[in-house]
Design a protein around this motif. Structure first.
Motif, PDB file in Angstrom:
ATOM      1  N   ARG A  70      57.887  36.503  28.644  1.00 52.14           N
ATOM      2  CA  ARG A  70      56.435  36.307  28.779  1.00 52.14           C
ATOM      3  C   ARG A  70      55.785  36.402  27.399  1.00 52.14           C
ATOM      4  NH1 ARG A  70      52.896  37.653  33.539  1.00 52.14           N
ATOM      5  NH2 ARG A  70      51.012  36.566  32.908  1.00 52.14           N
ATOM      6  N   ASP A  71      54.768  35.612  27.186  1.00 55.67           N
ATOM      7  CA  ASP A  71      54.033  35.612  25.921  1.00 55.67           C
ATOM      8  C   ASP A  71      53.261  36.926  25.797  1.00 55.67           C
ATOM      9  OD1 ASP A  71      52.562  35.105  23.649  1.00 55.67           O
ATOM     10  OD2 ASP A  71      51.576  33.309  24.436  1.00 55.67           O
ATOM     11  N   MET A  72      53.441  37.635  24.705  1.00 52.86           N
ATOM     12  CA  MET A  72      52.783  38.931  24.513  1.00 52.86           C
ATOM     13  C   MET A  72      51.271  38.812  24.430  1.00 52.86           C
ATOM     14  SD  MET A  72      55.041  41.209  21.986  1.00 52.86           S
ATOM     15  CE  MET A  72      56.756  41.464  22.215  1.00 52.86           C
ATOM     16  N   SER A  73      50.777  37.667  24.074  1.00 52.38           N
ATOM     17  CA  SER A  73      49.326  37.510  23.998  1.00 52.38           C
ATOM     18  C   SER A  73      48.690  37.511  25.388  1.00 52.38           C
ATOM     19  CB  SER A  73      48.959  36.236  23.232  1.00 52.38           C
ATOM     20  OG  SER A  73      49.438  35.101  23.917  1.00 52.38           O
ATOM     21  N   GLU A  74      49.495  37.370  26.410  1.00 47.64           N
ATOM     22  CA  GLU A  74      48.982  37.407  27.785  1.00 47.64           C
ATOM     23  C   GLU A  74      48.878  38.829  28.322  1.00 47.64           C
ATOM     24  OE1 GLU A  74      51.471  34.966  30.207  1.00 47.64           O
ATOM     25  OE2 GLU A  74      50.999  33.133  29.127  1.00 47.64           O
ATOM     26  N   LEU A  75      49.467  39.794  27.621  1.00 43.97           N
ATOM     27  CA  LEU A  75      49.413  41.185  28.085  1.00 43.97           C
ATOM     28  C   LEU A  75      47.981  41.704  28.008  1.00 43.97           C
ATOM     29  CD1 LEU A  75      52.587  42.861  26.541  1.00 43.97           C
ATOM     30  CD2 LEU A  75      52.097  42.456  28.963  1.00 43.97           C
ATOM     31  N   ASP A  76      47.589  42.421  29.038  1.00 42.91           N
ATOM     32  CA  ASP A  76      46.240  42.995  29.081  1.00 42.91           C
ATOM     33  C   ASP A  76      46.375  44.450  29.519  1.00 42.91           C
ATOM     34  OD1 ASP A  76      43.594  43.685  29.434  1.00 42.91           O
ATOM     35  OD2 ASP A  76      43.120  42.008  30.758  1.00 42.91           O
ATOM     36  N   ALA A  77      46.048  45.354  28.621  1.00 39.35           N
ATOM     37  CA  ALA A  77      46.187  46.786  28.907  1.00 39.35           C
ATOM     38  C   ALA A  77      45.307  47.212  30.084  1.00 39.35           C
ATOM     39  CB  ALA A  77      45.842  47.604  27.665  1.00 39.35           C
ATOM     40  N   ALA A  78      44.117  46.625  30.208  1.00 40.66           N
ATOM     41  CA  ALA A  78      43.232  46.986  31.324  1.00 40.66           C
ATOM     42  C   ALA A  78      43.862  46.605  32.662  1.00 40.66           C
ATOM     43  CB  ALA A  78      41.872  46.310  31.161  1.00 40.66           C
ATOM     44  N   ASP A  79      44.484  45.432  32.725  1.00 41.00           N
ATOM     45  CA  ASP A  79      45.171  45.017  33.957  1.00 41.00           C
ATOM     46  C   ASP A  79      46.326  45.963  34.283  1.00 41.00           C
ATOM     47  OD1 ASP A  79      43.468  42.875  34.307  1.00 41.00           O
ATOM     48  OD2 ASP A  79      44.905  41.370  33.544  1.00 41.00           O
ATOM     49  N   LEU A  80      47.062  46.348  33.256  1.00 41.24           N
ATOM     50  CA  LEU A  80      48.191  47.251  33.478  1.00 41.24           C
ATOM     51  C   LEU A  80      47.716  48.633  33.926  1.00 41.24           C
ATOM     52  CD1 LEU A  80      50.516  46.189  30.525  1.00 41.24           C
ATOM     53  CD2 LEU A  80      50.848  45.763  32.986  1.00 41.24           C
ATOM     54  N   ARG A  81      46.589  49.113  33.368  1.00 40.51           N
ATOM     55  CA  ARG A  81      46.027  50.398  33.817  1.00 40.51           C
ATOM     56  C   ARG A  81      45.605  50.309  35.282  1.00 40.51           C
ATOM     57  NH1 ARG A  81      44.225  50.780  28.561  1.00 40.51           N
ATOM     58  NH2 ARG A  81      42.278  49.675  28.970  1.00 40.51           N
ATOM     59  N   PHE A  82      44.969  49.206  35.632  1.00 35.02           N
ATOM     60  CA  PHE A  82      44.539  49.004  37.010  1.00 35.02           C
ATOM     61  C   PHE A  82      45.754  48.974  37.944  1.00 35.02           C
ATOM     62  CE2 PHE A  82      42.942  46.277  40.515  1.00 35.02           C
ATOM     63  CZ  PHE A  82      41.908  47.100  40.942  1.00 35.02           C
TER      64      PHE A  82
END
Length: 149
Positions: A70-82
């Protein structure tokens, strides 16, 4: 998909305790003389199956987000926290349902001792009442009588 068809981690325990498959247990629960313990156990099993499906969905979503290709630029810390909060809630629910179901299965009486609802035959009661004429009705016991001098 019906909750009856969703697998749960307690299916084996239910089969051991009730000596029937989960499908057979749901059929038995529809019977008018089904035990209340069976109905409660299947209700908890349904809640457990849904909670476990939620855990699997969140787990799969996190795995997909963190996949090595997966492209690292697609990672979203807020989504992962949720997702972590959702996972925490789903795991708490799963643990609670497993505990409640385990407690129920441990404390219920053996199957051969479980009380079954008793059906009483409907009886027709007939009574013959005296005629409703006031002249033929004697005074009731304890009723005040007219006392004239």
């Amino acid at each position: 998909m019906s909750v009856r068809l969703k697998p749960s981690s307690a299916d084996g325990q239910l089969q051991d305790v009730f000596d029937a498959t989960v499908t057979e247990l749901y059929e038995t629960a529809l019977s008018p003389d089904a035990s209340p313990a069976l109905a409660r156990a299947l209700e908890l099993r349904a809640f457990l199956a849904l909670a476990e499906e939620q855990v699997a969905r969140v787990r799969d979503r996190v795995h997909s987000a963190m996949a090595p290709d997966r492209d690292m630029s697609e990672l979203d810390a807020a989504d992962l926290r949720f997702d972590a909060q959702w996972l925490d809630a789903a795991l708490d629910a799963r643990a609670g349902y497993r505990t409640a179901l385990g407690d129920l299965l441990r404390t219920m009486p053996p199957l051969h001792q479980q009380a079954r609802p008793v059906r009483l035959a409907q009886q027709t009661i007939t009574t013959a009442l005296p005629p409703a004429s006031a002249a033929s009705t004697p005074p009731r016991a304890g009723a005040a009588q007219d006392r004239r001098p």
